[in-house]
Design a protein around this motif. Structure first.
Motif, PDB file in Angstrom:
ATOM      1  N   TYR A  14     -55.025 -60.642  43.850  1.00 60.39           N
ATOM      2  CA  TYR A  14     -53.962 -60.933  45.001  1.00 60.39           C
ATOM      3  C   TYR A  14     -54.300 -59.760  46.216  1.00 60.39           C
ATOM      4  CZ  TYR A  14     -50.778 -63.381  41.801  1.00 60.39           C
ATOM      5  OH  TYR A  14     -50.506 -64.254  40.827  1.00 60.39           O
ATOM      6  N   ALA A  29     -54.739 -58.892  38.952  1.00 63.50           N
ATOM      7  CA  ALA A  29     -53.782 -59.292  37.962  1.00 63.50           C
ATOM      8  C   ALA A  29     -54.109 -59.777  36.621  1.00 63.50           C
ATOM      9  CB  ALA A  29     -52.741 -60.156  38.621  1.00 63.50           C
ATOM     10  N   SER A  49     -44.942 -54.542  30.550  1.00 64.43           N
ATOM     11  CA  SER A  49     -44.769 -54.912  31.894  1.00 64.43           C
ATOM     12  C   SER A  49     -45.962 -54.591  32.711  1.00 64.43           C
ATOM     13  CB  SER A  49     -43.369 -54.639  32.432  1.00 64.43           C
ATOM     14  OG  SER A  49     -43.105 -54.802  33.578  1.00 64.43           O
ATOM     15  N   GLY A  50     -46.442 -55.810  33.568  1.00 61.88           N
ATOM     16  CA  GLY A  50     -47.558 -55.562  34.420  1.00 61.88           C
ATOM     17  C   GLY A  50     -48.766 -55.783  34.016  1.00 61.88           C
ATOM     18  N   SER A  51     -48.920 -56.163  32.796  1.00 63.82           N
ATOM     19  CA  SER A  51     -50.183 -56.400  31.786  1.00 63.82           C
ATOM     20  C   SER A  51     -50.903 -57.900  32.663  1.00 63.82           C
ATOM     21  CB  SER A  51     -49.967 -56.526  30.519  1.00 63.82           C
ATOM     22  OG  SER A  51     -49.163 -57.291  30.061  1.00 63.82           O
ATOM     23  N   GLY A  52     -50.088 -58.531  33.136  1.00 63.61           N
ATOM     24  CA  GLY A  52     -50.647 -59.898  33.734  1.00 63.61           C
ATOM     25  C   GLY A  52     -50.357 -61.183  32.874  1.00 63.61           C
ATOM     26  N   LYS A  53     -49.274 -60.981  32.012  1.00 66.86           N
ATOM     27  CA  LYS A  53     -48.852 -62.393  31.210  1.00 66.86           C
ATOM     28  C   LYS A  53     -48.275 -63.260  32.070  1.00 66.86           C
ATOM     29  CE  LYS A  53     -45.732 -59.877  29.000  1.00 66.86           C
ATOM     30  NZ  LYS A  53     -45.669 -58.659  29.795  1.00 66.86           N
ATOM     31  N   SER A  54     -47.393 -62.881  32.936  1.00 65.33           N
ATOM     32  CA  SER A  54     -46.915 -64.169  33.636  1.00 65.33           C
ATOM     33  C   SER A  54     -47.712 -64.808  34.645  1.00 65.33           C
ATOM     34  CB  SER A  54     -45.596 -63.576  34.677  1.00 65.33           C
ATOM     35  OG  SER A  54     -44.622 -63.109  33.611  1.00 65.33           O
ATOM     36  N   THR A  55     -48.755 -64.112  35.381  1.00 63.80           N
ATOM     37  CA  THR A  55     -49.841 -64.374  36.065  1.00 63.80           C
ATOM     38  C   THR A  55     -50.557 -65.577  35.343  1.00 63.80           C
ATOM     39  OG1 THR A  55     -49.743 -62.516  37.411  1.00 63.80           O
ATOM     40  CG2 THR A  55     -51.638 -63.571  37.708  1.00 63.80           C
ATOM     41  N   PRO A 278     -53.055 -51.371  39.094  1.00 66.12           N
ATOM     42  CA  PRO A 278     -54.086 -52.729  39.087  1.00 66.12           C
ATOM     43  C   PRO A 278     -54.796 -52.628  40.313  1.00 66.12           C
ATOM     44  CG  PRO A 278     -51.784 -53.391  39.638  1.00 66.12           C
ATOM     45  CD  PRO A 278     -51.842 -51.799  39.217  1.00 66.12           C
TER      46      PRO A 278
HETATM   47  P1  ATP Z   1     -43.429 -58.229  33.229  1.00 63.45           P
HETATM   48  O1  ATP Z   1     -43.616 -58.062  31.639  1.00 63.45           O
HETATM   49  O2  ATP Z   1     -42.995 -57.250  34.229  1.00 63.45           O
HETATM   50  O3  ATP Z   1     -43.193 -59.692  33.444  1.00 63.45           O
HETATM   51  P2  ATP Z   1     -46.470 -59.327  33.483  1.00 63.45           P
HETATM   52  O4  ATP Z   1     -47.438 -58.748  32.087  1.00 63.45           O
HETATM   53  O5  ATP Z   1     -45.864 -60.888  33.466  1.00 63.45           O
HETATM   54  O6  ATP Z   1     -45.309 -58.216  33.631  1.00 63.45           O
HETATM   55  P3  ATP Z   1     -47.494 -59.906  35.903  1.00 63.45           P
HETATM   56  O7  ATP Z   1     -46.055 -60.145  36.445  1.00 63.45           O
HETATM   57  O8  ATP Z   1     -48.332 -61.253  35.766  1.00 63.45           O
HETATM   58  O9  ATP Z   1     -47.178 -58.897  34.716  1.00 63.45           O
HETATM   59  O10 ATP Z   1     -48.257 -59.008  37.119  1.00 63.45           O
HETATM   60  C1  ATP Z   1     -49.552 -58.269  36.744  1.00 63.45           C
HETATM   61  C2  ATP Z   1     -50.053 -57.513  38.020  1.00 63.45           C
HETATM   62  O11 ATP Z   1     -50.009 -58.363  39.120  1.00 63.45           O
HETATM   63  C3  ATP Z   1     -48.831 -56.396  38.353  1.00 63.45           C
HETATM   64  O12 ATP Z   1     -49.446 -55.331  39.101  1.00 63.45           O
HETATM   65  C4  ATP Z   1     -48.135 -57.293  39.730  1.00 63.45           C
HETATM   66  O13 ATP Z   1     -47.694 -56.237  40.483  1.00 63.45           O
HETATM   67  C5  ATP Z   1     -49.235 -58.073  40.093  1.00 63.45           C
HETATM   68  N1  ATP Z   1     -48.722 -59.350  40.759  1.00 63.45           N
HETATM   69  C6  ATP Z   1     -48.517 -60.267  40.113  1.00 63.45           C
HETATM   70  N2  ATP Z   1     -47.744 -61.469  41.048  1.00 63.45           N
HETATM   71  C7  ATP Z   1     -48.193 -60.904  42.368  1.00 63.45           C
HETATM   72  C8  ATP Z   1     -48.262 -61.354  43.661  1.00 63.45           C
HETATM   73  N3  ATP Z   1     -47.669 -62.741  43.688  1.00 63.45           N
HETATM   74  N4  ATP Z   1     -48.552 -60.768  44.615  1.00 63.45           N
HETATM   75  C9  ATP Z   1     -49.079 -59.430  44.517  1.00 63.45           C
HETATM   76  N5  ATP Z   1     -49.325 -58.900  43.129  1.00 63.45           N
HETATM   77  C10 ATP Z   1     -49.039 -59.584  42.081  1.00 63.45           C
END
Ligand code: ATP
Ligand code: MG
Length: 323
Positions: A14, A29, A49-55, A278
């Protein structure tokens, strides 16, 4: 057997604009994630949290395109597909989110919410849509009289059942579940997990199950991917992740998880420090600043995933020890 979902070397970056206190730049991400999911199987994606799972989940659910890499659904490459074909492919992957209250329209009855995907994507008659919505309510353990109520009239667990029902309306092959039980009371979690297991069987679904909590995936997963700072650091069948964790990060996650058998001794690893930014991942192994066993090589050289066809870990110490 053709995997229902196949991802090869997925990357998501991103571009983030600077603010008053930050410079902005490129967030990595997700970096180089590959996976293969067979029909009726569940792959769990775990990490803090923040490891990129949702992305990763959003890319697999075709909500966001990857910045690089390939993705195939049922053997069909979706990279670069758009328009009508993308719309058709999207029907086969649905996503369920952590907070069902946020994802359900508060002004709409449950029946309307369930009928909506049919209204948009099929030419079913109102009667057919109504019948399908009522039938799906029964599948998720709700009663016909619930159909004309609004989301606020339900408990958290019931709302998640409704969100699951909505995801099923177009009979997808894959459901990406992003922390589906994390917002629920512990007593309700098992019920929703059991429902998911039943629906998987009944509809032949493949699941991508995202969770920050390894104990939640203990029963439902077939395979586990452990993510750290956008990368998969270990991938193995669920049994192997719990019985023979190889990456120090996986061991740390496990040591924070309650054990079924408290007489079994287990090392306790406490991670210090935060997940690094990140924007500026550390050189060498991304885990090295927090790793209890890091050595010189870890600070300069990225470990490649090593192991067998089914169990791989990206760690220099693991290479030296077992391979
Ligand atoms: P959580 O357990 O908090 O849900 P996660 O493992 O799902 O965390 P992500 O939400 O995928 O993690 O985020 C991974 C990284 O990408 C983070 O540093 C987040 O800030 C960044 N990120 C995610 N979506 C965006 C976006 N739309 N724009 C900018 N950065 C993003
Ligand atoms: Mg998330």
């Amino acid at each position: 057997e053709t995997p229902v979902l196949f991802a090869d070397d997925l990357v998501k970056t991103y571009e983030v604009g600077g603010g008053l206190f930050s410079k902005g730049g490129t967030v990595r991400a997700v970096t180089g994630v590959s996976l293969k999911l067979a029909p009726r199987k569940t792959v769990a994606v775990v990490g803090e949290s923040g490891s990129g799972k949702s992305t990763l989940g959003r890319m697999l659910a075709l909500i966001e395109p990857p910045s690089a890499g390939h993705l195939a659904i049922d053997g069909i490459d979706v990279t670069g597909v758009d328009g009508h074909r993308l719309k058709m492919l999207r029907r086969s992957v649905q996503m369920v989110f952590q907070n069902p209250y946020g994802s359900l329209n508060p002004r709409q009855t449950i029946r309307k919410t369930l009928e909506e995907p049919l209204l948009v994507n099929t030419d079913q008659t109102p009667e057919e849509r109504r019948a399908a919505a009522l039938a799906m309510l029964a599948h998720v353990g709700l009663r016909p009289e619930h159909a004309d109520r609004y989301p606020h009239m339900f408990s958290g667990g019931q709302r998640q059942r409704i969100a699951i029902a909505r995801a099923l309306m177009l009979h997808p092959k894959i459901i990406v579940l992003d922390e589906p039980v994390s917002a629920l009371d512990v007593s309700v979690r098992a019920q929703v997990l059991n429902l998911l297991a039943d629906l998987q069987e009944e509809f032949g679904l493949a699941y991508v199950f995202v969770s920050h909590d390894l104990s939640v995936v203990r029963h439902i997963a077939d395979e586990v991917l452990v993510m750290y700072l956008g990368r998969v650091v270990e991938r193995a069948p669920k049994e192997a992740i719990f019985a023979d964790p190889r990456h120090p990060y996986t061991r740390a996650l496990l040591s924070a998880t309650p054990v079924a058998d408290p007489t079994r001794k287990r090392e306790r690893i406490v991670l210090t420090g935060e997940l690094p930014s990140p924007f500026a991942p550390p050189p060498g192994c991304v885990f090295n600043p927090r790793c209890p066993i890091a050595f010189d090589r870890c600070r300069v050289e990225k470990p490649e995933p090593r192991g067998s066809a089914t169990h791989v870990a990206a760690c220099h110490a693991v290479e030296a020890e077992t391979m």
